[in-house]
Design a protein around this motif. Structure first.
Motif, PDB file in Angstrom:
ATOM      1  N   ASN A 778      34.097 -17.524 -39.539  1.00 42.68           N
ATOM      2  CA  ASN A 778      33.109 -18.053 -38.603  1.00 42.68           C
ATOM      3  C   ASN A 778      33.048 -19.566 -38.710  1.00 42.68           C
ATOM      4  N   SER A 779      34.216 -20.187 -38.767  1.00 45.73           N
ATOM      5  CA  SER A 779      34.274 -21.641 -38.910  1.00 45.73           C
ATOM      6  C   SER A 779      35.468 -22.187 -38.151  1.00 45.73           C
ATOM      7  N   ILE A 780      35.416 -23.470 -37.876  1.00 44.26           N
ATOM      8  CA  ILE A 780      36.524 -24.193 -37.255  1.00 44.26           C
ATOM      9  C   ILE A 780      36.966 -25.254 -38.242  1.00 44.26           C
ATOM     10  N   THR A 781      38.222 -25.162 -38.686  1.00 46.72           N
ATOM     11  CA  THR A 781      38.739 -26.069 -39.708  1.00 46.72           C
ATOM     12  C   THR A 781      39.878 -26.890 -39.136  1.00 46.72           C
ATOM     13  N   LEU A 782      39.684 -28.199 -39.071  1.00 43.85           N
ATOM     14  CA  LEU A 782      40.692 -29.132 -38.553  1.00 43.85           C
ATOM     15  C   LEU A 782      40.831 -30.270 -39.566  1.00 43.85           C
ATOM     16  N   PRO A 783      41.539 -30.035 -40.674  1.00 43.60           N
ATOM     17  CA  PRO A 783      41.574 -31.015 -41.772  1.00 43.60           C
ATOM     18  C   PRO A 783      42.334 -32.299 -41.448  1.00 43.60           C
ATOM     19  N   ALA A 784      43.227 -32.277 -40.444  1.00 42.98           N
ATOM     20  CA  ALA A 784      44.021 -33.459 -40.118  1.00 42.98           C
ATOM     21  C   ALA A 784      43.471 -34.245 -38.938  1.00 42.98           C
ATOM     22  N   LEU A 785      42.332 -33.842 -38.407  1.00 44.78           N
ATOM     23  CA  LEU A 785      41.796 -34.450 -37.187  1.00 44.78           C
ATOM     24  C   LEU A 785      41.445 -35.923 -37.411  1.00 44.78           C
ATOM     25  N   THR A 786      41.951 -36.784 -36.523  1.00 42.42           N
ATOM     26  CA  THR A 786      41.633 -38.210 -36.582  1.00 42.42           C
ATOM     27  C   THR A 786      40.878 -38.692 -35.352  1.00 42.42           C
ATOM     28  N   THR A 787      40.995 -37.973 -34.249  1.00 39.45           N
ATOM     29  CA  THR A 787      40.357 -38.391 -32.998  1.00 39.45           C
ATOM     30  C   THR A 787      39.654 -37.195 -32.365  1.00 39.45           C
ATOM     31  N   LEU A 788      38.364 -37.379 -32.045  1.00 39.60           N
ATOM     32  CA  LEU A 788      37.574 -36.334 -31.389  1.00 39.60           C
ATOM     33  C   LEU A 788      36.816 -36.971 -30.237  1.00 39.60           C
ATOM     34  N   SER A 789      37.118 -36.545 -29.031  1.00 39.94           N
ATOM     35  CA  SER A 789      36.462 -37.124 -27.868  1.00 39.94           C
ATOM     36  C   SER A 789      35.024 -36.631 -27.768  1.00 39.94           C
ATOM     37  N   GLU A 791      33.528 -35.378 -25.229  1.00 40.14           N
ATOM     38  CA  GLU A 791      33.489 -34.124 -24.476  1.00 40.14           C
ATOM     39  C   GLU A 791      33.834 -32.941 -25.376  1.00 40.14           C
ATOM     40  N   ALA A 792      34.894 -33.095 -26.177  1.00 37.49           N
ATOM     41  CA  ALA A 792      35.277 -32.011 -27.089  1.00 37.49           C
ATOM     42  C   ALA A 792      34.214 -31.812 -28.164  1.00 37.49           C
ATOM     43  N   ALA A 793      33.634 -32.893 -28.651  1.00 40.11           N
ATOM     44  CA  ALA A 793      32.582 -32.795 -29.675  1.00 40.11           C
ATOM     45  C   ALA A 793      31.368 -32.062 -29.132  1.00 40.11           C
ATOM     46  N   GLN A 794      31.043 -32.307 -27.878  1.00 44.09           N
ATOM     47  CA  GLN A 794      29.890 -31.646 -27.268  1.00 44.09           C
ATOM     48  C   GLN A 794      30.096 -30.131 -27.223  1.00 44.09           C
ATOM     49  N   ILE A 795      31.323 -29.720 -26.934  1.00 47.36           N
ATOM     50  CA  ILE A 795      31.620 -28.285 -26.869  1.00 47.36           C
ATOM     51  C   ILE A 795      31.581 -27.675 -28.272  1.00 47.36           C
ATOM     52  N   LEU A 796      32.160 -28.368 -29.243  1.00 45.76           N
ATOM     53  CA  LEU A 796      32.131 -27.869 -30.619  1.00 45.76           C
ATOM     54  C   LEU A 796      30.699 -27.779 -31.130  1.00 45.76           C
ATOM     55  N   GLY A 797      29.910 -28.820 -30.851  1.00 45.43           N
ATOM     56  CA  GLY A 797      28.540 -28.855 -31.334  1.00 45.43           C
ATOM     57  C   GLY A 797      27.659 -27.792 -30.710  1.00 45.43           C
ATOM     58  N   LYS A 801      29.810 -21.851 -34.595  1.00 42.50           N
ATOM     59  CA  LYS A 801      30.651 -21.893 -35.786  1.00 42.50           C
ATOM     60  C   LYS A 801      30.399 -23.166 -36.585  1.00 42.50           C
ATOM     61  N   SER A 802      30.519 -23.062 -37.905  1.00 35.16           N
ATOM     62  CA  SER A 802      30.466 -24.258 -38.738  1.00 35.16           C
ATOM     63  C   SER A 802      31.751 -25.052 -38.539  1.00 35.16           C
ATOM     64  N   LEU A 803      31.682 -26.355 -38.772  1.00 34.26           N
ATOM     65  CA  LEU A 803      32.805 -27.246 -38.510  1.00 34.26           C
ATOM     66  C   LEU A 803      33.238 -27.954 -39.788  1.00 34.26           C
ATOM     67  N   TYR A 804      34.556 -28.018 -40.000  1.00 30.93           N
ATOM     68  CA  TYR A 804      35.144 -28.827 -41.073  1.00 30.93           C
ATOM     69  C   TYR A 804      36.157 -29.731 -40.402  1.00 30.93           C
ATOM     70  N   LYS A 821      24.055 -31.801 -32.630  1.00 30.12           N
ATOM     71  CA  LYS A 821      23.477 -30.663 -31.907  1.00 30.12           C
ATOM     72  C   LYS A 821      23.931 -29.324 -32.481  1.00 30.12           C
ATOM     73  N   SER A 822      24.874 -29.355 -33.396  1.00 25.39           N
ATOM     74  CA  SER A 822      25.422 -28.109 -33.929  1.00 25.39           C
ATOM     75  C   SER A 822      24.341 -27.298 -34.637  1.00 25.39           C
ATOM     76  N   ARG A 823      24.353 -25.988 -34.413  1.00 23.12           N
ATOM     77  CA  ARG A 823      23.405 -25.101 -35.082  1.00 23.12           C
ATOM     78  C   ARG A 823      23.889 -24.706 -36.477  1.00 23.12           C
ATOM     79  N   SER A 824      25.134 -25.024 -36.784  1.00 18.86           N
ATOM     80  CA  SER A 824      25.696 -24.713 -38.099  1.00 18.86           C
ATOM     81  C   SER A 824      26.093 -26.014 -38.800  1.00 18.86           C
ATOM     82  N   LYS A 825      26.570 -25.869 -40.014  1.00 17.32           N
ATOM     83  CA  LYS A 825      26.943 -27.034 -40.813  1.00 17.32           C
ATOM     84  C   LYS A 825      28.144 -27.748 -40.205  1.00 17.32           C
ATOM     85  N   VAL A 826      28.107 -29.067 -40.263  1.00 15.01           N
ATOM     86  CA  VAL A 826      29.236 -29.905 -39.862  1.00 15.01           C
ATOM     87  C   VAL A 826      29.650 -30.719 -41.083  1.00 15.01           C
TER      88      VAL A 826
END
Length: 866
Positions: A778-789, A791-797, A801-804, A821-826
């Motif tokens: 129940n999580s989204i793990t993107l350990p190599a992420l360097t750029t987050l737009s 728009e994409a952040a709004q959808i993730l938030g 799911k918790s975010l890493y 805005k995320s309801r889970s841990k970021v």
């Protein structure tokens, strides 16, 4: 049992069986170093053009492992000079980030292997010579060669200003590197000090007080002066005032307490590979380091200094220490992996401390001590422990009395005699009596006795004893006697339970000779009287047709290091085992870089002959033809075909088994079109070709009937995205970026959506797929992420799911607000730099986990475009 009968019984097992079959048949093993430094090593291998140098390097990796390029000891533990340099650019969080690892590998190329030598080669030059850039216990390289004089690339203040502007325009938190610049004027240093970014790397070999004063004003987070070996008191005091972090890995002399204290305040491991001496005051200052401290250059230090170092807060390593007089220091060094291979004297009390510590384990390297210092008394002290599974490496080639060997082998210790090249007849008898009938208990277990430097296997009882103990792995053996070969051939095969419940005898044991260059038919016949589970001969070059036939017939998994495969040899594999029970088989040619179409035709025909195909789960194709591999294995893509010609591709496309071509340099459009008809279960292609894959080649590959695996970093082909969306997870292992056109198509992927190498997420479709689809847990793990737009952040938030996220820079207030805005841990554990506006947002967002805000680098706000 035929494939069709097997398929009939197995089809009902459904998806799980499909995945298991995929693992067995086609998924390559991507085995990487645990610490995450191996990506830098792979980058260095990619830059080596000389085929012989490449072969030498890849054989060393097979023999000693990738870890020995960076580490002094086996697996983990303290790093050597090269590993220390790489680790300066990496953090613990980078172990999954291949992008950062590769960048570190490129940046290390121009660093001097020994800054104290005027004629020192660089790390990159050593790789290009076919040698590792530093020594380890397993890998002993000759002294450094003399490098050709090089012309320093010094720059003017105006050029420095232009470079600062350029790097800052490319990245908000970048690295400015001038490793070939050996001198700086104060004016140029002042211009470089204006750089605001992650790191300013300079290769200056001398420094004046005026230049030091200018550099002390650096606005970079870290200043790394890797080639300075000593500093005057004035220079040391100036650099100690630096506002950011300071790294001086090249020091051979350190006299300033204030500078030493400054160096320890940098987060991360602290290593001084070249430091030759230490005063009590400097030792006290360095002991304040909160992380690991490695002083590999120290050989002799006074008891007072030893007592001071014993107070080190973090892990301490002194791998070249020759005398140990402090009980406190002995206790400190015993707290983790013990690495003291150069000690000239050992006491029973010290040995009991080193061996008796319950935290020792074979996996992390255990205990390494000098063989020459072992006496009958200290040997008894070593074996007095009741703990099991402790790995003891004894360095040196003088074994001493037979009593010592007998005592050690009578214990529960797992002994590696690192440098012993031969045993006497009495010692062979002792080893046989102690080891006969023993075996390893698991795949990660260490054998009871290892002799990695044994060169001649000329004793039948030694072959039998070591074979049973080590899984038949003889790393250093270059010659085998008929008696030893006959003993290996007489070892029993294994009883298996067949698919219908019947008992059958089959291959057993793994026969590995990584250093064997020649194998005569006479020796091969004796050794191959039994069938082997696998045979690996990666260094083999001088071999006859008869020997190849014998090898191919007696194992389902064969690795041959021959550099060419002439047509007369290609048909020798017709009798390779086809029995499904033994994993369908593998034939690997890691160093065949050229293959004539005629030889490929004969090889394909012989391996396809009378083997049969079928389907599992309705659409997963299986074949009893062995998995055929050309080029490097297990992620080692340093050797392979420079190009795949259309003629060769046409012949290989007729193969019915899984086909892997690793290290492929170029893939012409015509060759890709030929591969479009490849019918086998898996087509696996990796190497530099993927960086310049044309749209036409990509479209052709997307039409292959079987599962397609490409080492793509950028996915910008819609046909390939459509194809990947229908396949299994491993296809996406290396993907870093997805184009705007390919993203919506890839979002239709039905399996676990796991793009762990993704560096840019700016697609709403991909973000929505992460949120709505079946990711891992129940999580989204993107350990190599360097750029987050935003728009994409709004959808993730907005998801549940918790975010890493591996973001190191967060300079967009919109993105930061969306994450709040995320309801889970970021979790943003790798965050290094933020803007003041983002800082305010994070202070009011307790659900977002970041490092202490006061430790983050504060960026200026972005300027609005006019």
């Amino acid at each position: 049992m035929s494939v069709s009968r097997f398929v009939g019984r197995a089809a009902s097992h459904g998806r799980l069986l499909v995945l298991l079959v995929a693992v067995r048949l086609g998924v390559p093993s991507n085995l990487y170093a645990i610490c995450g430094l191996d990506g830098a090593v792979q980058e260095q291998l990619q830059s080596v053009d000389d085929p012989q140098a490449l072969r030498a390097l890849t054989l060393k990796i097979r023999l000693h492992g990738t870890c020995s390029a960076c580490h002094i000891a086996r697996y983990g533990g303290p790093r050597n000079e090269f590993g220390s340099a790489v680790n300066t650019l990496l953090t613990v969080g980078d172990r999954e980030n291949r992008v950062v690892q590769r960048d570190a590998g490129r940046r290390i190329t121009d660093l001097l292997a020994d800054p104290s030598r005027p004629d020192s080669p660089t790390f990159g030059e050593l790789f290009r010579l076919g040698r590792f850039p530093a020594n380890s216990l397993q890998n002993a390289e000759p002294p450094l060669p003399q490098a050709q004089p090089r012309t320093p690339e010094n720059i003017t203040p105006e050029q420095a200003k232009e470079l600062v502007n350029k790097i800052e325009a490319e990245s908000r938190f970048g690295i400015l590197q001038l490793s070939r610049t050996e001198e700086l004027t104060p004016e140029t240093a002042s211009a470089l000090a204006e750089f605001r970014g992650e790191m300013l790397i300079l290769g200056i070999r001398s420094i004046t007080p005026e230049t030091a004063e200018a550099l002390a004003m650096s606005q970079a987070e870290t200043l790394w002066l890797h080639s300075l070996t000593s500093l005057s008191p004035d220079v040391a005091e100036s650099l100690a005032k630096l506002r950011g972090h300071l790294v001086l890995t090249g020091l051979t002399q350190l006299d300033s307490v204030s500078l030493a204290e400054k160096l320890t305040r940098r987060p991360g491991a602290l290593s001084f590979p070249y430091l030759k001496s230490l005063t009590p005051e400097i030792a006290t200052a360095l002991a304040k380091s909160e992380r690991s401290l490695t002083l590999a250059g120290l050989t002799e230090i006074t008891p007072e200094v030893q007592d001071r170092l014993a107070q080190t807060f973090g892990t301490l390593s002194l791998p070249n220490l020759r005398s140990l007089d402090s009980l406190l220091l002995a206790q400190k060094l015993a707290a983790v992996t013990v690495l003291l291979p150069k000690l000239e004297k050992l006491t029973a009390e010290q040995v009991q401390q080193f061996i008796g510590f319950k935290g020792q384990s074979s996996f992390w390297g255990g205990v390494a001590l000098p063989l020459d210092a072992i006496t009958p008394e200290t040997a008894k002290a070593m074996t007095a422990t009741s703990l099991k599974g402790i790995s003891l490496t004894l360095v040196g080639n003088k074994l001493g009395s037979n009593e010592i060997l007998e005592t050690l082998l009578d214990s529960s210790l797992k002994i590696t005699l690192q440098d012993v090249e031969e045993l006497s007849p009495d010692q062979i008898r002792i080893a046989f009596e102690a080891l006969n009938g023993t075996s390893r208990t698991g795949p990660l277990d260490v054998p009871r006795l290892s002799l990695p430097s044994l060169q001649r296997l000329d004793s039948a009882i030694l072959a039998e004893a070591l074979g049973g103990s080590t899984g038949f792995n003889f790393p250093g053996v270059t010659s085998i006697s008929p008696e030893a070969a006959a003993a290996l051939g007489a070892l029993p095969e294994k009883e298996y339970i067949g698919p219908l419940g019947q008992k059958i005898m089959g291959p057993s044991g793994s026969l590995s000779f990584p250093s064997l260059r020649e194998l005569s038919p006479e020796i091969a016949r004796l050794m191959l009287r039994k069938r082997w589970g696998s045979i690996s001969l990666p260094a083999l070059q001088d071999v006859s047709l008869e020997t190849i036939r014998l090898l191919a017939k007696q194992t389902p998994r064969l690795t041959l290091g021959i550099s060419g495969l002439p047509p007369e040899f290609a048909g020798a594999f017709a009798d390779a085992p086809t029995e499904w029970t033994f994993g369908n088989g593998t034939i690997a040619f890691p160093y065949v870089t050229e293959l004539a179409p005629e030889a490929a035709r004969i090889l394909v025909e012989s391996l396809n002959l009378n083997r049969g195909v079928g389907f599992i789960g309705g659409n997963v194709r299986v074949s009893q033809s062995p998995r055929l591999i050309f080029g490097g294995e297990q992620g080692r893509t340093a050797s392979g075909f420079p190009t795949l010609s259309p003629e060769l591709a046409k012949e290989l496309s007729k193969y019915e088994g899984s086909l892997e071509i690793q290290g492929l340099g170029e893939l012409p459009d015509e060759s890709a079109a030929a591969l479009a008809s490849f019918p086998g279960p898996y087509l696996v292609l990796s190497g530099p070709f993927s960086e310049k894959l044309s749209p036409a080649a990509a479209e052709s590959l997307s039409k292959t009937p079987g599962v397609l695996q490409l080492s793509l970093r950028r996915l910008d082909s819609v046909p390939l995205a459509q194809r990947f969306a229908q396949q299994i997870n491993w296809t996406l292992y290396d993907v870093e970026t997805v184009s705007a056109a390919a993203a919506p198509v890839l979002s239709k992927y039905k399996q676990f959506f796991n793009l762990r190498a993704l560096t840019v997420l700016d697609s709403p479709e991909l973000a929505r797929r992460f949120v709505e689809g079946n990711t891992t847990g129940n999580s989204i793990t993107l350990p190599a992420l360097t750029t987050l737009s935003p728009e994409a952040a709004q959808i993730l938030g907005a998801g549940s799911k918790s975010l890493y996220l591996g973001l190191t820079v967060l300079d967009s207030p919109e993105t930061a607000l969306a994450l709040t805005k995320s309801r889970s841990k970021v979790a943003l554990p790798r965050l290094r730099a933020i803007t003041p506006q983002v800082n305010v947002i994070l202070q009011e967002a307790p659900s977002i986990e970041v490092p202490p805000l006061e430790s983050l680098y504060l960026l200026t706000e972005r300027r609005l475009n006019p």
